[in-house]
Design a protein around this motif. Structure first.
Motif, PDB file in Angstrom:
ATOM      1  N   MET A   1     -61.532-160.443 -42.924  1.00 26.65           N
ATOM      2  CA  MET A   1     -60.653-161.060 -43.929  1.00 26.65           C
ATOM      3  C   MET A   1     -61.412-161.125 -45.141  1.00 26.65           C
ATOM      4  SD  MET A   1     -58.852-163.568 -41.212  1.00 26.65           S
ATOM      5  CE  MET A   1     -57.563-164.174 -42.429  1.00 26.65           C
TER       6      MET A   1
ATOM      7  N   THR B   1     -61.097-157.795 -47.247  1.00 27.14           N
ATOM      8  CA  THR B   1     -59.771-157.502 -47.484  1.00 27.14           C
ATOM      9  C   THR B   1     -59.034-158.577 -48.628  1.00 27.14           C
ATOM     10  OG1 THR B   1     -58.723-158.446 -45.486  1.00 27.14           O
ATOM     11  CG2 THR B   1     -59.406-156.127 -45.565  1.00 27.14           C
ATOM     12  N   GLU B   2     -60.173-159.478 -48.948  1.00 28.46           N
ATOM     13  CA  GLU B   2     -59.574-160.547 -49.669  1.00 28.46           C
ATOM     14  C   GLU B   2     -58.692-161.656 -49.013  1.00 28.46           C
ATOM     15  OE1 GLU B   2     -58.443-158.173 -52.996  1.00 28.46           O
ATOM     16  OE2 GLU B   2     -59.990-158.956 -54.223  1.00 28.46           O
ATOM     17  N   GLU B   3     -58.295-161.360 -47.842  1.00 24.18           N
ATOM     18  CA  GLU B   3     -57.618-162.339 -47.200  1.00 24.18           C
ATOM     19  C   GLU B   3     -57.765-163.555 -47.344  1.00 24.18           C
ATOM     20  OE1 GLU B   3     -55.916-161.068 -43.295  1.00 24.18           O
ATOM     21  OE2 GLU B   3     -56.490-159.115 -43.769  1.00 24.18           O
TER      22      GLU B   3
ATOM     23  N   ILE C   1     -55.225-173.486 -49.439  1.00 23.61           N
ATOM     24  CA  ILE C   1     -55.169-173.851 -47.969  1.00 23.61           C
ATOM     25  C   ILE C   1     -56.829-173.578 -47.594  1.00 23.61           C
ATOM     26  CG2 ILE C   1     -54.262-172.811 -45.947  1.00 23.61           C
ATOM     27  CD1 ILE C   1     -51.886-171.897 -47.452  1.00 23.61           C
TER      28      ILE C   1
ATOM     29  N   TYR D   1     -45.557-156.136 -39.031  1.00 19.35           N
ATOM     30  CA  TYR D   1     -46.924-156.488 -39.395  1.00 19.35           C
ATOM     31  C   TYR D   1     -47.508-155.618 -40.397  1.00 19.35           C
ATOM     32  CZ  TYR D   1     -46.957-159.635 -35.532  1.00 19.35           C
ATOM     33  OH  TYR D   1     -46.999-160.814 -34.668  1.00 19.35           O
TER      34      TYR D   1
ATOM     35  N   ALA E   1     -57.051-165.070 -50.689  1.00 18.72           N
ATOM     36  CA  ALA E   1     -55.425-165.378 -50.657  1.00 18.72           C
ATOM     37  C   ALA E   1     -55.275-166.676 -50.356  1.00 18.72           C
ATOM     38  CB  ALA E   1     -54.684-164.329 -49.787  1.00 18.72           C
ATOM     39  N   TYR E   2     -55.952-167.276 -48.897  1.00 16.39           N
ATOM     40  CA  TYR E   2     -56.214-168.691 -48.614  1.00 16.39           C
ATOM     41  C   TYR E   2     -56.471-169.501 -49.562  1.00 16.39           C
ATOM     42  CZ  TYR E   2     -54.760-167.634 -43.591  1.00 16.39           C
ATOM     43  OH  TYR E   2     -54.535-167.519 -42.569  1.00 16.39           O
TER      44      TYR E   2
ATOM     45  N   GLU F   1     -43.820-164.202 -42.191  1.00 23.41           N
ATOM     46  CA  GLU F   1     -44.894-165.110 -41.854  1.00 23.41           C
ATOM     47  C   GLU F   1     -45.591-165.336 -43.100  1.00 23.41           C
ATOM     48  OE1 GLU F   1     -44.959-165.347 -37.062  1.00 23.41           O
ATOM     49  OE2 GLU F   1     -46.199-164.025 -38.065  1.00 23.41           O
TER      50      GLU F   1
ATOM     51  N   ARG G   1     -50.937-170.547 -32.569  1.00 22.55           N
ATOM     52  CA  ARG G   1     -50.921-168.946 -32.000  1.00 22.55           C
ATOM     53  C   ARG G   1     -52.488-168.372 -32.351  1.00 22.55           C
ATOM     54  NH1 ARG G   1     -47.837-164.034 -34.901  1.00 22.55           N
ATOM     55  NH2 ARG G   1     -47.166-165.630 -35.992  1.00 22.55           N
TER      56      ARG G   1
ATOM     57  N   LEU H   1     -45.935-168.675 -45.293  1.00 21.48           N
ATOM     58  CA  LEU H   1     -47.296-169.618 -45.138  1.00 21.48           C
ATOM     59  C   LEU H   1     -47.244-170.555 -46.403  1.00 21.48           C
ATOM     60  CD1 LEU H   1     -49.410-170.559 -43.197  1.00 21.48           C
ATOM     61  CD2 LEU H   1     -50.835-168.990 -44.179  1.00 21.48           C
TER      62      LEU H   1
ATOM     63  N   ALA I   1     -54.032-157.868 -49.765  1.00 18.07           N
ATOM     64  CA  ALA I   1     -54.715-158.959 -48.871  1.00 18.07           C
ATOM     65  C   ALA I   1     -53.636-159.896 -48.030  1.00 18.07           C
ATOM     66  CB  ALA I   1     -55.350-159.874 -49.776  1.00 18.07           C
ATOM     67  N   LEU I   2     -52.616-159.402 -47.529  1.00 20.68           N
ATOM     68  CA  LEU I   2     -51.800-159.921 -46.622  1.00 20.68           C
ATOM     69  C   LEU I   2     -52.495-160.280 -45.472  1.00 20.68           C
ATOM     70  CD1 LEU I   2     -48.716-157.351 -46.628  1.00 20.68           C
ATOM     71  CD2 LEU I   2     -48.698-159.478 -47.667  1.00 20.68           C
ATOM     72  N   TRP I   3     -52.109-161.310 -44.902  1.00 17.85           N
ATOM     73  CA  TRP I   3     -52.800-161.841 -43.526  1.00 17.85           C
ATOM     74  C   TRP I   3     -52.197-161.074 -42.319  1.00 17.85           C
ATOM     75  CZ3 TRP I   3     -50.568-166.453 -46.434  1.00 17.85           C
ATOM     76  CH2 TRP I   3     -51.606-166.891 -47.055  1.00 17.85           C
ATOM     77  N   SER I   4     -53.497-160.143 -41.818  1.00 21.26           N
ATOM     78  CA  SER I   4     -53.079-159.246 -40.789  1.00 21.26           C
ATOM     79  C   SER I   4     -52.403-159.679 -39.495  1.00 21.26           C
ATOM     80  CB  SER I   4     -54.196-158.204 -40.853  1.00 21.26           C
ATOM     81  OG  SER I   4     -55.385-158.956 -40.704  1.00 21.26           O
ATOM     82  N   GLY I   5     -52.782-161.247 -39.335  1.00 28.05           N
ATOM     83  CA  GLY I   5     -52.248-161.493 -37.784  1.00 28.05           C
ATOM     84  C   GLY I   5     -50.844-161.798 -38.061  1.00 28.05           C
ATOM     85  N   LEU I   6     -50.248-161.967 -39.500  1.00 28.06           N
ATOM     86  CA  LEU I   6     -49.064-162.521 -39.465  1.00 28.06           C
ATOM     87  C   LEU I   6     -48.086-161.559 -39.827  1.00 28.06           C
ATOM     88  CD1 LEU I   6     -49.851-165.725 -41.326  1.00 28.06           C
ATOM     89  CD2 LEU I   6     -49.946-165.458 -38.893  1.00 28.06           C
TER      90      LEU I   6
ATOM     91  N   ARG J   1     -45.059-162.601 -51.253  1.00 31.13           N
ATOM     92  CA  ARG J   1     -45.676-163.753 -51.129  1.00 31.13           C
ATOM     93  C   ARG J   1     -46.292-164.383 -52.262  1.00 31.13           C
ATOM     94  NH1 ARG J   1     -51.323-163.094 -47.930  1.00 31.13           N
ATOM     95  NH2 ARG J   1     -52.116-162.413 -49.822  1.00 31.13           N
TER      96      ARG J   1
END
Lengths: 381, 261
Positions: free
Chosen positions: A243, A246-248, A257, B140, A251-252, B103, A162, B107, B94-99, B156
């Motif tokens: 990202m 916003t701590e995204e 990941i 989203y 989160a990975y 999703e 994607r 993940l 901190a949700l992944w904004s593109g998903l 999550r």
């Protein structure tokens, strides 16, 4: 209620100096200052000058007041303290003493003074260390990306399709208008340059050589690379930088990941695929721009132009341009993602990352261009 | 077999920012299944401590152990194993904004478990339903409210049924109702799944509601000055700073304001 402008009069008698406050105190008006008033009062009452112990207030004639009165009172307080007079606020309304109390409250924590700026020599050293650190960070990131591609191509991690297609779309139809405009104008500019110079020698015919060589070998890839660095490189850095804020990205990290696998690889691969396609398009448009000038300005026919161009420009010239395009695509993706992931945590950090990504991207593109041209000349490509 | 390793163990941890020591001598153990709160004023290093616990900041060797493993020295495989057993709810989700929400929850499952696609979809539906977001899977993060976003992030965080859940200021930015709803969820998860929960917060209502035990980080002393049940700490405070924190006392009494400076 008393009215009229603010006034303060000090009467000194024995050990007491009473300040009579009257009128309306407003910040907009000219305000009395405490120290000259007291000095004048003590001069008038010479006997009290030595015996004065206490500064007091009489607010019976006081009208409306704002911060201006507080400023006057704080002046009188600090002057009294410096002269070791007692500061008696019993004559003041309670609302005022309460505000004075707030203003006099000591901060609960002592702030440590910021460290003195380092000396000139130390600054040079620190700049050197910072430069070295960023080189190390760049090489480390390059290593991570290479490892990531290895994992991807050996099937250890899945491809994030994607994110890949989003990049393909943004750098396909999304980038076409600006690439069209720039490539067309660059073709026109090269042709004009050629027309002006070559026509002096009666060699206007050779303008097609110049346009073909110029666009296919150099300008098509270079201009597209610069456009994409400004558009997409900055976009990558801003996207990944947000990202981070916003701590995204955290989160990975706490899921174990790799952000390289998930975010960097699809973006770099997307550019890898799209840059050559964009450059083929830019080459075509640029040549058409050159053709237009040749026809209008030098009265060449379209056939003459293409026969002239194809008699010298070879496939290897176009392939060299496409090779450059893939290199530039990798550079833009690398610079954008690296600065995005290294973003700091304040609001202006994203902007700085985007700027750094564009600067690094364009710089590396120009350097790579010079190196590739030099090697091509060496190997006679 | 009962696992006796404490979920979180901190021994003599010193946190510093470059050469500036923020907190020192932090020592505490979180017991299995309890709700443990890290409290302290703004700037006391609560969130930094959380980053040390979840391995986002490098700690001195041996200072922090999560489920018995030191994240700072663990090899990648061991590290991954620990990370698989913890969940984190970040301050703003901190949700992944593109998903989409679904999703987002899927993940961790697809990355860290061997579950087949269909099973993942079922787990996702369950977790979203548990946090009250049944039917929101295709939305989203930008399309839902802040409270819903935090609950989706909680879904999550509990996707992989973690042994330890970490919360960073769960009630920040939420209205009282949404905040208390999140507190309810925290209590329910701790009770039903037996999950150990570590919460960083300064929200008193939330502290008294959810905490079994708490530590207090005192910024002026640069270390922890209290450890225990917050209600007991409030009733018999070990020092004045803890009393003031737990009773919301600024230290500037009306009396003080009136007195002649």
């Amino acid at each position: 209620m008393a009215s009229g402008s603010a006034s303060a009069t000090i009467r000194a008698s024995n050990d007491l100096a009473v300040t009579a406050l009257a009128g309306d105190w407003r910040l907009d008006d000219a305000l009395p200052r405490f120290e000259p008033l007291l000095v004048a009062a003590l001069a008038a009452e010479a006997s009290s000058a030595r015996t004065i112990r206490t500064v007091g207030f009489d607010a019976t004639a006081l009208g409306t007041w704002d911060s201006s009165l507080l400023i006057f009172l704080r002046q009188s307080q600090s002057y009294s303290e410096s002269q070791h007079y007692a500061f008696d606020t019993t004559g003041l309304p309670e609302r005022i003493t309460q505000l004075l109390g707030l203003a006099n409250a000591v901060p609960e924590r002592v702030i440590e003074p910021p460290a003195a700026p380092p000396s000139r020599v130390a600054q040079i050293g620190l700049a050197g260390i910072a430069a070295w650190d960023s080189i190390v960070a760049g090489v480390t990131f390059l290593g991570e990306v290479v490892q990531g591609f290895f994992r991807l191509f050996t099937g250890q991690v899945p491809m994030q399709w994607r994110a890949f297609w989003v990049v393909v779309q943004a750098n396909g139809s999304g980038a076409l208008p600006i690439v069209t405009l720039i490539a067309l104008l660059v073709g026109v500019i090269i042709a004009f340059l050629g027309a002006v110079v070559l026509q002096r020698f009666g060699a206007g015919y050779y303008v097609s050589y110049l346009v073909g060589y110029g666009m296919l070998r150099e300008m098509g890839a270079l201009m597209t690379g610069i456009i994409i660095a400004g558009r997409t490189g900055a976009g990558f850095a801003a996207e990944l930088g947000s990202m981070k804020i916003t701590e995204e990205l955290d989160a990975y990290a706490t899921l174990g990941i790799s952000p390289v696998d998930h975010l960097v690889l699809p973006r770099m691969l997307g550019l890898f695929v799209m840059m050559p396609l964009l450059v083929i398009y830019a080459d075509l448009v640029g040549v058409l721009g050159g053709l237009f000038v040749a026809v209008v300005q030098i009265d060449l026919s379209t056939t003459q132009f293409f026969i002239g161009m194809l008699s010298v420009v070879e496939l290897s010239d176009a392939l060299l341009g496409l090779f450059k395009a893939t290199v530039y695509g990798a550079i833009v993706g690398f610079a954008g993602c690296m600065h995005g992931l290294r973003t700091g945590s304040d609001a202006s950090a994203v902007g700085r990352s985007a700027t750094s990504a564009v600067v690094l991207g364009i710089t590396l593109i120009i350097v790579a261009n010079a190196v590739i041209d030099w090697l091509a000349a060496l190997w006679k490509i | 077999m009962e696992d006796l390793t404490p979920p979180v163990e901190v021994k003599n941890l010193t946190m510093q920012y470059e050469s500036l020591v923020v907190m020192k001598d932090l020592t505490f153990t979180v017991n299995r299944g309890e709700v443990f709160v890290i409290m302290g004023g703004s700037g006391s290093g609560k969130s930094t401590l959380l980053k040390h616990l979840i391995g986002l900041k490098q700690s001195p060797p041996g200072a922090v152990r999560i489920t018995g493993e030191d994240l700072s020295t663990a090899d990648p495989a061991a590290r991954k194993k620990v990370l698989r057993r913890i969940g984190v709810l970040y301050q703003n989700g901190a949700l992944w904004s593109g998903l989409t929400l679904a999703e987002n929850v899927a993940l961790p499952l697809s990355e860290l478990s061997e579950l087949p696609e269909a099973a993942i979809a079922e787990v996702v539906a369950l977790k979203l339903a548990l946090v009250g977001l049944h039917g929101y899977g295709e939305f989203y993060p930008s399309q839902i409210s802040g409270g819903m976003r935090k609950r989706a992030a909680l879904a999550r965080a509990i996707a992989l049924d973690p042994d330890v859940l970490f919360f960073d200021e769960p009630s920040s930015g939420l209205d009282p109702i949404s905040a208390s709803r999140l507190d309810d969820l925290i209590i329910a998860i701790a009770a039903s799944f037996g999950t150990t929960i570590v919460v960083v917060t300064h929200d008193l209502a939330s502290i008294f509601r959810i905490a079994d035990r708490a530590i207090f980080l005192d910024i002026s002393k640069r270390t922890m000055t209290a450890l225990g049940d917050p209600a007991e700490l409030r009733d018999s405070p070990p020092n004045d700073e803890v009393r003031r924190f737990l009773t919301r006392d600024s230290g500037t009494s009306q009396e003080h304001l009136k007195s002649t400076p």
